[in-house]
Design a protein around this motif. Structure first.
Motif, PDB file in Angstrom:
ATOM      1  N   LEU A  25      -6.026   4.367   5.301  1.00 26.62           N
ATOM      2  CA  LEU A  25      -7.091   3.923   4.032  1.00 26.62           C
ATOM      3  C   LEU A  25      -8.393   3.356   4.876  1.00 26.62           C
ATOM      4  CD1 LEU A  25      -4.594   1.990   1.621  1.00 26.62           C
ATOM      5  CD2 LEU A  25      -5.422   4.232   1.371  1.00 26.62           C
ATOM      6  N   ASN A  26      -8.194   2.856   5.878  1.00 26.37           N
ATOM      7  CA  ASN A  26      -9.566   2.234   6.386  1.00 26.37           C
ATOM      8  C   ASN A  26     -10.408   3.433   7.040  1.00 26.37           C
ATOM      9  OD1 ASN A  26      -8.947  -0.340   6.221  1.00 26.37           O
ATOM     10  ND2 ASN A  26      -8.055  -0.831   8.335  1.00 26.37           N
ATOM     11  N   GLY A  27      -9.541   4.612   7.548  1.00 28.29           N
ATOM     12  CA  GLY A  27     -10.561   5.595   7.917  1.00 28.29           C
ATOM     13  C   GLY A  27     -10.784   6.472   7.022  1.00 28.29           C
ATOM     14  N   TYR A  28     -10.283   6.384   5.801  1.00 29.67           N
ATOM     15  CA  TYR A  28     -10.722   7.195   4.573  1.00 29.67           C
ATOM     16  C   TYR A  28     -12.002   6.596   4.005  1.00 29.67           C
ATOM     17  CZ  TYR A  28     -11.211   9.021  -0.321  1.00 29.67           C
ATOM     18  OH  TYR A  28     -11.571   9.480  -1.172  1.00 29.67           O
ATOM     19  N   ARG A  29     -11.818   5.136   4.088  1.00 30.88           N
ATOM     20  CA  ARG A  29     -13.092   4.422   3.784  1.00 30.88           C
ATOM     21  C   ARG A  29     -14.306   4.718   4.453  1.00 30.88           C
ATOM     22  NH1 ARG A  29     -10.907  -0.012   4.308  1.00 30.88           N
ATOM     23  NH2 ARG A  29      -9.956  -0.158   2.028  1.00 30.88           N
ATOM     24  N   SER A  30     -14.192   4.853   5.975  1.00 28.23           N
ATOM     25  CA  SER A  30     -15.240   5.187   6.858  1.00 28.23           C
ATOM     26  C   SER A  30     -15.755   6.545   6.503  1.00 28.23           C
ATOM     27  CB  SER A  30     -14.700   4.805   8.230  1.00 28.23           C
ATOM     28  OG  SER A  30     -15.666   5.248   9.037  1.00 28.23           O
ATOM     29  N   GLN A  48     -17.746   6.776   3.386  1.00 30.64           N
ATOM     30  CA  GLN A  48     -19.117   6.095   3.777  1.00 30.64           C
ATOM     31  C   GLN A  48     -19.935   6.704   4.593  1.00 30.64           C
ATOM     32  OE1 GLN A  48     -18.166   1.989   4.593  1.00 30.64           O
ATOM     33  NE2 GLN A  48     -17.273   1.497   2.235  1.00 30.64           N
ATOM     34  N   SER A  93       0.757  -1.149  -0.088  1.00 26.47           N
ATOM     35  CA  SER A  93      -0.002   0.047   0.083  1.00 26.47           C
ATOM     36  C   SER A  93       0.879   1.226   0.015  1.00 26.47           C
ATOM     37  CB  SER A  93      -0.831   0.034   1.198  1.00 26.47           C
ATOM     38  OG  SER A  93      -1.667   1.380   1.179  1.00 26.47           O
ATOM     39  N   GLU A 107      -2.283   1.266   6.246  1.00 28.38           N
ATOM     40  CA  GLU A 107      -3.438   0.751   6.132  1.00 28.38           C
ATOM     41  C   GLU A 107      -4.688   1.409   7.204  1.00 28.38           C
ATOM     42  OE1 GLU A 107      -6.158  -1.650   4.196  1.00 28.38           O
ATOM     43  OE2 GLU A 107      -3.941  -1.465   4.022  1.00 28.38           O
ATOM     44  N   HIS A 108      -4.238   1.772   8.334  1.00 31.55           N
ATOM     45  CA  HIS A 108      -5.390   2.467   9.132  1.00 31.55           C
ATOM     46  C   HIS A 108      -5.972   3.773   8.605  1.00 31.55           C
ATOM     47  CE1 HIS A 108      -1.723   4.487  10.648  1.00 31.55           C
ATOM     48  NE2 HIS A 108      -2.481   5.640  11.035  1.00 31.55           N
TER      49      HIS A 108
END
Length: 214
Positions: free
Chosen positions: A9-14, A17, A2, A6-7
């Motif tokens: 990207l996960n935060g951005y995804r949240s 959404q 990546s 990763e954390h």
């Protein structure tokens, strides 16, 4: 592999959404019309004291400047690089903010360093040491007190440094002139990370007091 942790990207995804979906109209308006925040906050870059979170503000509501120990240097128009002064100039002259809040916080690492007897630089540049020398006179006076515990000395300097920064703000002509005309208000605040308490500086006495929240 990546290209971001990763954390994040996960935060951005949240974010996409959740909050972005809920406030997409607000973001579109900000993109189209630009930002018009009424308040600038000078805060510490400590990850535990984010102004947007503490004051529950959405996008476009605050113009936030964060640096080590939320310090404002005095007005010094020379040929050096002045990040804090540049942000202040932009906020006052371009964005025309109506309020500037200097917000310190408890357990500040920069303030702890200023009070420490160990002055070993973290690097050859000693950027933190030079930056914290802005409040060296106050740090020396507080350190000399034997009537306070180490935590009391730290809290004292955290609050004194806020008053120092407010005084330095007033050395900027654009700030002092607008404040004199009643078009710009300066405030001091201190946030306690461990309890969530916010203390606000009384403009008349300089004392820090708990605001009435109703």
């Amino acid at each position: 592999m990546s290209h971001l942790p990763e954390h994040l990207l996960n935060g951005y995804r949240s974010f996409m959404q959740g909050r972005y979906t809920a406030e997409s109209g607000r973001y579109a308006s900000l993109a189209r019309e630009g930002q018009h925040p009424e308040t600038m906050i000078v805060a510490c870059c400590d990850s535990r004291s984010a102004p947007e979170t503490i004051f529950d503000c959405g996008p476009g509501e605050l113009f936030v400047l964060r640096n080590v120990a939320n310090l404002v240097p005095p007005y010094e128009p020379d040929n050096e690089f002045h990040s804090t002064s540049a942000a202040l100039e932009f906020a006052v002259q371009s964005l025309k903010v109506k309020n500037i809040v200097v917000m310190g916080h408890g357990r500040c690492g920069g303030i702890k360093a200023a009070l420490s007897s160990d002055n070993t630089p973290l690097s050859p540049g000693d950027f933190i040491g030079k930056w914290m020398s802005l409040i060296a006179p106050a740090a020396e006076a507080v350190s000399a007190s034997t009537l306070m515990t180490s935590s009391e000395r730290q809290t004292a300097l955290e609050r004194i440094s806020i008053r120092y920064s407010l005084a330095n703000l007033r050395t900027f002509p654009c700030v002092s002139i607008l404040e004199g005309k009643g078009r710009l208000n300066l405030y001091g605040a201190w946030f306690d990370i461990s309890t969530g308490e916010l203390w606000v500086m009384n403009k008349d006495t300089g004392d820090f007091e708990r605001p009435e929240l109703g």
